[in-house]
Design a protein around this motif. Structure first.
Motif, PDB file in Angstrom:
ATOM      1  N   ILE A 181       0.834  -1.204   0.000  1.00  0.00           N
ATOM      2  CA  ILE A 181       0.000   0.000   0.000  1.00  0.00           C
ATOM      3  C   ILE A 181       0.869   1.255   0.000  1.00  0.00           C
ATOM      4  CG2 ILE A 181      -1.627   1.327   1.397  1.00  0.00           C
ATOM      5  CD1 ILE A 181      -2.855  -1.393   2.240  1.00  0.00           C
ATOM      6  N   THR A 182       1.902   1.236   0.816  1.00  0.00           N
ATOM      7  CA  THR A 182       2.812   2.386   0.866  1.00  0.00           C
ATOM      8  C   THR A 182       3.404   2.661  -0.510  1.00  0.00           C
ATOM      9  OG1 THR A 182       3.364   1.809   3.136  1.00  0.00           O
ATOM     10  CG2 THR A 182       4.852   3.325   1.999  1.00  0.00           C
ATOM     11  N   GLU A 183       3.876   1.603  -1.141  1.00  0.00           N
ATOM     12  CA  GLU A 183       4.511   1.757  -2.461  1.00  0.00           C
ATOM     13  C   GLU A 183       3.530   2.348  -3.458  1.00  0.00           C
ATOM     14  OE1 GLU A 183       7.921   1.943  -2.171  1.00  0.00           O
ATOM     15  OE2 GLU A 183       7.130   0.461  -0.773  1.00  0.00           O
ATOM     16  N   ILE A 184       2.312   1.812  -3.432  1.00  0.00           N
ATOM     17  CA  ILE A 184       1.315   2.247  -4.419  1.00  0.00           C
ATOM     18  C   ILE A 184       0.890   3.678  -4.157  1.00  0.00           C
ATOM     19  CG2 ILE A 184      -1.072   1.861  -5.154  1.00  0.00           C
ATOM     20  CD1 ILE A 184      -0.428  -1.177  -4.890  1.00  0.00           C
ATOM     21  N   LEU A 185       0.763   4.019  -2.899  1.00  0.00           N
ATOM     22  CA  LEU A 185       0.422   5.417  -2.578  1.00  0.00           C
ATOM     23  C   LEU A 185       1.507   6.357  -3.082  1.00  0.00           C
ATOM     24  CD1 LEU A 185      -1.108   5.225   1.013  1.00  0.00           C
ATOM     25  CD2 LEU A 185      -2.230   6.018  -1.086  1.00  0.00           C
ATOM     26  N   ILE A 186       2.757   6.022  -2.779  1.00  0.00           N
ATOM     27  CA  ILE A 186       3.853   6.880  -3.230  1.00  0.00           C
ATOM     28  C   ILE A 186       3.844   6.998  -4.742  1.00  0.00           C
ATOM     29  CG2 ILE A 186       6.371   7.033  -3.423  1.00  0.00           C
ATOM     30  CD1 ILE A 186       6.565   5.949  -0.583  1.00  0.00           C
ATOM     31  N   LYS A 187       3.639   5.876  -5.396  1.00  0.00           N
ATOM     32  CA  LYS A 187       3.649   5.909  -6.858  1.00  0.00           C
ATOM     33  C   LYS A 187       2.558   6.827  -7.401  1.00  0.00           C
ATOM     34  CE  LYS A 187       2.023   2.790  -9.767  1.00  0.00           C
ATOM     35  NZ  LYS A 187       1.742   1.414 -10.192  1.00  0.00           N
ATOM     36  N   HIS A 188       1.355   6.661  -6.854  1.00  0.00           N
ATOM     37  CA  HIS A 188       0.245   7.463  -7.383  1.00  0.00           C
ATOM     38  C   HIS A 188       0.434   8.951  -7.121  1.00  0.00           C
ATOM     39  CE1 HIS A 188      -2.947   4.668  -8.894  1.00  0.00           C
ATOM     40  NE2 HIS A 188      -2.078   3.810  -8.413  1.00  0.00           N
ATOM     41  N   PHE A 189       0.803   9.298  -5.880  1.00  0.00           N
ATOM     42  CA  PHE A 189       0.967  10.719  -5.583  1.00  0.00           C
ATOM     43  C   PHE A 189       2.218  11.293  -6.256  1.00  0.00           C
ATOM     44  CE2 PHE A 189      -1.830   9.786  -1.845  1.00  0.00           C
ATOM     45  CZ  PHE A 189      -2.834  10.674  -2.187  1.00  0.00           C
ATOM     46  N   ALA A 190       3.128  10.411  -6.688  1.00  0.00           N
ATOM     47  CA  ALA A 190       4.334  10.886  -7.363  1.00  0.00           C
ATOM     48  C   ALA A 190       4.077  11.177  -8.829  1.00  0.00           C
ATOM     49  CB  ALA A 190       5.452   9.865  -7.220  1.00  0.00           C
ATOM     50  N   THR A 191       3.175  10.431  -9.408  1.00  0.00           N
ATOM     51  CA  THR A 191       3.028  10.508 -10.875  1.00  0.00           C
ATOM     52  C   THR A 191       1.813  11.293 -11.331  1.00  0.00           C
ATOM     53  OG1 THR A 191       1.944   8.354 -10.767  1.00  0.00           O
ATOM     54  CG2 THR A 191       4.277   8.367 -11.337  1.00  0.00           C
ATOM     55  N   LYS A 192       0.962  11.691 -10.386  1.00  0.00           N
ATOM     56  CA  LYS A 192      -0.218  12.480 -10.759  1.00  0.00           C
ATOM     57  C   LYS A 192      -0.382  13.603  -9.759  1.00  0.00           C
ATOM     58  CE  LYS A 192      -2.470   8.703 -10.639  1.00  0.00           C
ATOM     59  NZ  LYS A 192      -3.217   7.448 -10.799  1.00  0.00           N
ATOM     60  N   PRO A 193      -0.946  14.716 -10.186  1.00  0.00           N
ATOM     61  CA  PRO A 193      -1.247  15.748  -9.187  1.00  0.00           C
ATOM     62  C   PRO A 193      -2.312  15.222  -8.216  1.00  0.00           C
ATOM     63  CG  PRO A 193      -2.114  16.364 -11.344  1.00  0.00           C
ATOM     64  CD  PRO A 193      -1.297  15.125 -11.537  1.00  0.00           C
ATOM     65  N   TYR A 194      -2.254  15.774  -7.052  1.00  0.00           N
ATOM     66  CA  TYR A 194      -3.111  15.328  -5.953  1.00  0.00           C
ATOM     67  C   TYR A 194      -4.553  15.053  -6.377  1.00  0.00           C
ATOM     68  CZ  TYR A 194      -5.394  15.493  -1.367  1.00  0.00           C
ATOM     69  OH  TYR A 194      -6.123  15.197  -0.253  1.00  0.00           O
ATOM     70  N   HIS A 195      -5.158  16.003  -7.050  1.00  0.00           N
ATOM     71  CA  HIS A 195      -6.591  15.876  -7.316  1.00  0.00           C
ATOM     72  C   HIS A 195      -6.892  14.802  -8.351  1.00  0.00           C
ATOM     73  CE1 HIS A 195      -5.717  18.083 -10.986  1.00  0.00           C
ATOM     74  NE2 HIS A 195      -6.889  17.681 -11.417  1.00  0.00           N
ATOM     75  N   LEU A 196      -5.880  14.377  -9.081  1.00  0.00           N
ATOM     76  CA  LEU A 196      -6.119  13.320 -10.066  1.00  0.00           C
ATOM     77  C   LEU A 196      -5.870  11.931  -9.484  1.00  0.00           C
ATOM     78  CD1 LEU A 196      -4.839  14.710 -13.482  1.00  0.00           C
ATOM     79  CD2 LEU A 196      -7.175  14.467 -12.626  1.00  0.00           C
ATOM     80  N   VAL A 197      -5.376  11.874  -8.296  1.00  0.00           N
ATOM     81  CA  VAL A 197      -5.211  10.570  -7.654  1.00  0.00           C
ATOM     82  C   VAL A 197      -6.580  10.103  -7.184  1.00  0.00           C
ATOM     83  CG1 VAL A 197      -4.223   9.356  -5.690  1.00  0.00           C
ATOM     84  CG2 VAL A 197      -2.847  11.009  -6.958  1.00  0.00           C
ATOM     85  N   ASP A 198      -6.990   8.991  -7.693  1.00  0.00           N
ATOM     86  CA  ASP A 198      -8.337   8.469  -7.436  1.00  0.00           C
ATOM     87  C   ASP A 198      -8.237   7.316  -6.435  1.00  0.00           C
ATOM     88  OD1 ASP A 198     -10.725   7.174  -7.435  1.00  0.00           O
ATOM     89  OD2 ASP A 198     -11.033   7.314  -9.598  1.00  0.00           O
ATOM     90  N   ILE A 199      -8.850   7.541  -5.288  1.00  0.00           N
ATOM     91  CA  ILE A 199      -8.779   6.526  -4.242  1.00  0.00           C
ATOM     92  C   ILE A 199      -9.298   5.179  -4.751  1.00  0.00           C
ATOM     93  CG2 ILE A 199      -9.430   5.987  -1.862  1.00  0.00           C
ATOM     94  CD1 ILE A 199      -7.687   8.442  -2.182  1.00  0.00           C
ATOM     95  N   SER A 200     -10.265   5.229  -5.624  1.00  0.00           N
ATOM     96  CA  SER A 200     -10.772   3.982  -6.209  1.00  0.00           C
ATOM     97  C   SER A 200      -9.658   3.215  -6.917  1.00  0.00           C
ATOM     98  CB  SER A 200     -11.887   4.282  -7.213  1.00  0.00           C
ATOM     99  OG  SER A 200     -13.083   4.563  -6.562  1.00  0.00           O
TER     100      SER A 200
END
Lengths: 212, 212, 212, 212
Positions: D17-36
């Motif tokens: 989960i940590t890895e995936i969170l970092i990846k998502h917030f690293a590669t997209k701006p905050y508002h485009l990170v979709d919790i789904s």
DNA sequence: GATGAATGAGCGTTCATTCAT
DNA sequence: AATGAATGAACGCTCATTCAT
């Protein structure tokens, strides 16, 4: 406050939405009112409701406001200060059940919003609508005592509670009877029955239940 | 109904859970009671609550049931039929505020469950607990009329409404005063203040507000 | 590309819309630019914006294009190839803050669109506007090396990075200072302060930070 | 802060989960990170993410925190004050690209969170992580000037901007090269190429671009 | 061409309930 | 029996875009 978009709507549509909002907030507690349902019943997209209103709370307050205004016209509360309170209650109760024909949901909504313990935004509502409601009643009672309309050997506060309570329950009784005796469209009350009940009730208010 | 698992719990734990359930359902509307919170306060896993009870509603009804039973013991409602109703009300009110010391949450829960408009499962609760409550009061009133304790020229139903309403509001007033004047642990009421208020209130019930 | 509808608009209206689009896309990230707001500020119906432009992206690209063109006129980038790059940077920086008076939003928009990581459609923007930007700089550097204006013992690419980075941050610093020191209407910079900062900065570019 | 539920998770799942969170917030701006999306990739119900974290912002800050801690170990920033700044930059840059093998997303996330103009919660992040970052650099520069490591005829602030800018772009260049030259799984950099680039870059920092 | 009401997909978040251990 | 992680339906709300007038 509704947005301009709502106010610009054709009268008919505006009324439909107003009616449906009042109905929903009158018959369910706030949190159970589902904007999806409301929108569906208004034959409008959910998003449209948010074109008309800021948010759910805005819809709620709008419904209360309309209901309140409609109700005030019946009660003409404002010119009641220098009045014989016994006459007032007599008339007040009568007015209430007459009002029930058209203002059933309005009445239910206001009762819910003003008196239910769990009403959300209660403070705000009190601020907006009821602020000095009981103080006001106390003033009236004092005036009536001074005028000799009612007994002056009892604390005005206690009289206030006594009056509010007894008459609130009486109203409730009337309302429930009225609601039960109706289908969804018509509301034909046997006014004479209530008239009679009312005069008996007023006798109690005036004279108490003690054996004479 | 609680599951056997719950009933088999050590008395102490059972009591703790019971107390906390009553407190939560007494102080918040049903939908705001969070099983997570309850479980946490019971120092029990959330899942365990579902070992003890069928579901949230089951917890709610269990809480009501316990509160109701505890309250009945104060009111000794059952032997009040053949009683002077004026005495009864006088004593009833007094009992209520005495009860507030120990039964604060029980009282609040019952008021919420029985009288709040938004009480969920209201019909079921009425069915289970209050069905003949008003009928019962009517019987008492009739008996009192026959005995000559109270006036017999007014419909017993109207008297019932009048009594319920006025005294319910008076109770409410007492309860609120009591709750406001307390910290979290002790409940020291100035009984004498209420005693005085009460006797004035009883005067109104007996004699009405009309100038004598 | 704006639709013909837009291009046929009276010059004044067209300019107003252009200005407002640039301002909005310059001061907020793309996704926070609300077409409703823009339309309102343009005193135009939301729907009209879609008569003028294909969609939001079209508005964005149009704003960038205008801002880019305006900016190019300041930089006169095109005739800078055969120029002493040290002179160029010195002048470039000076031009930037002179430009800030009129081209504040244009500059901010371009920085956002070209350099912000979160700029949407970044590839497309690069394709359209910057494709050969760095290649171009490299050419200039090579030319400067050949002319003996700058050292030729370092890879032109590295020099390019070094120049872009240091000067970009310096511009940023200037811009932020400028923006912070302004109200909403006037932009009176203490040019002399920046002039001084600039000459020191140029010294670093030329000579590095090593103790001489 | 992640909830206990998260911290109690099996190490493996927590890491995923940590890895995936970092990846998502690293590669997209905050508002485009979709919790789904995140939840889906974690093979976890959307609701579960809210068992682990308070809200989206909590996930974001957790990702930043982990990334920051991992990064700090590379930079050992804390003992750099009394150091020759030229050595520091040399080492710093080298460390960065060595770090890229494992800390690619961490680096991207931090750059986004700390430096992007549109980073949400920027003030809070600065408060938590960067508060005195530039002040700190200025101190180091002053110290270096005093020690005679670098020239003292230029304002420390200007040197700071110059250093930050040039080296930030150099890092960016390294990072982008590194990212482009990889598939999704391995990251084999030609370190020697960068070593060479680096020494040239350092030459510029020290000596500037002026023809010697 | 201009309007502005209407739309609906999609987001973040909640919470009673289930289920594997 | 006890745990607490996992679930997923549902809610309030947003906003780019469409469409009827």
């Amino acid at each position: 406050m509704p947005k301009a978009t709502f106010l610009n709507l054709p009268e008919e549509k505006k009324n439909l939405i107003t009616e449906i909002l009042i109905k929903h907030f009158a018959t369910k507690p706030y949190h159970l009112v589902d904007i999806s349902d409301v929108a569906k019943e208004c034959r409008v997209a959910k998003g449209s409701m948010y074109q008309y209103f800021e948010n759910k709370k805005d819809m709620y307050f709008y419904a209360i406001e309309v209901a309140y205004e409609r109700f005030l016209q019946f009660l003409e509360k404002m010119d009641m200060v220098y009045v014989n309170i016994l006459d007032y209650y007599e008339n007040s109760l009568e007015r209430v059940w007459v009002a029930m024909k058209d203002l059933r949901h309005e009445y239910m909504l206001l009762e819910r919003a003003f008196f239910s313990h769990d009403s959300p935004f209660k403070d705000e509502i009190n601020e907006k609508f009821l602020k000095k409601s009981r103080d006001f009643l106390i003033e009236i009672i004092k005036y009536n005592q001074k005028q000799g309309f009612i007994r002056d050997d009892v604390d005005p506060l206690i009289i206030g509670i006594y009056l509010e309570g007894a008459s609130f329950y009486m109203k409730k009784f009337v309302v429930e009877k009225a609601l039960n005796s109706t289908g969804t469209t018509t509301l034909e009350l046997d006014i004479s029955y209530f008239k009679d009940s009312l005069s008996q009730f007023m006798k109690l208010l005036k004279e108490g239940i003690a054996k004479k």
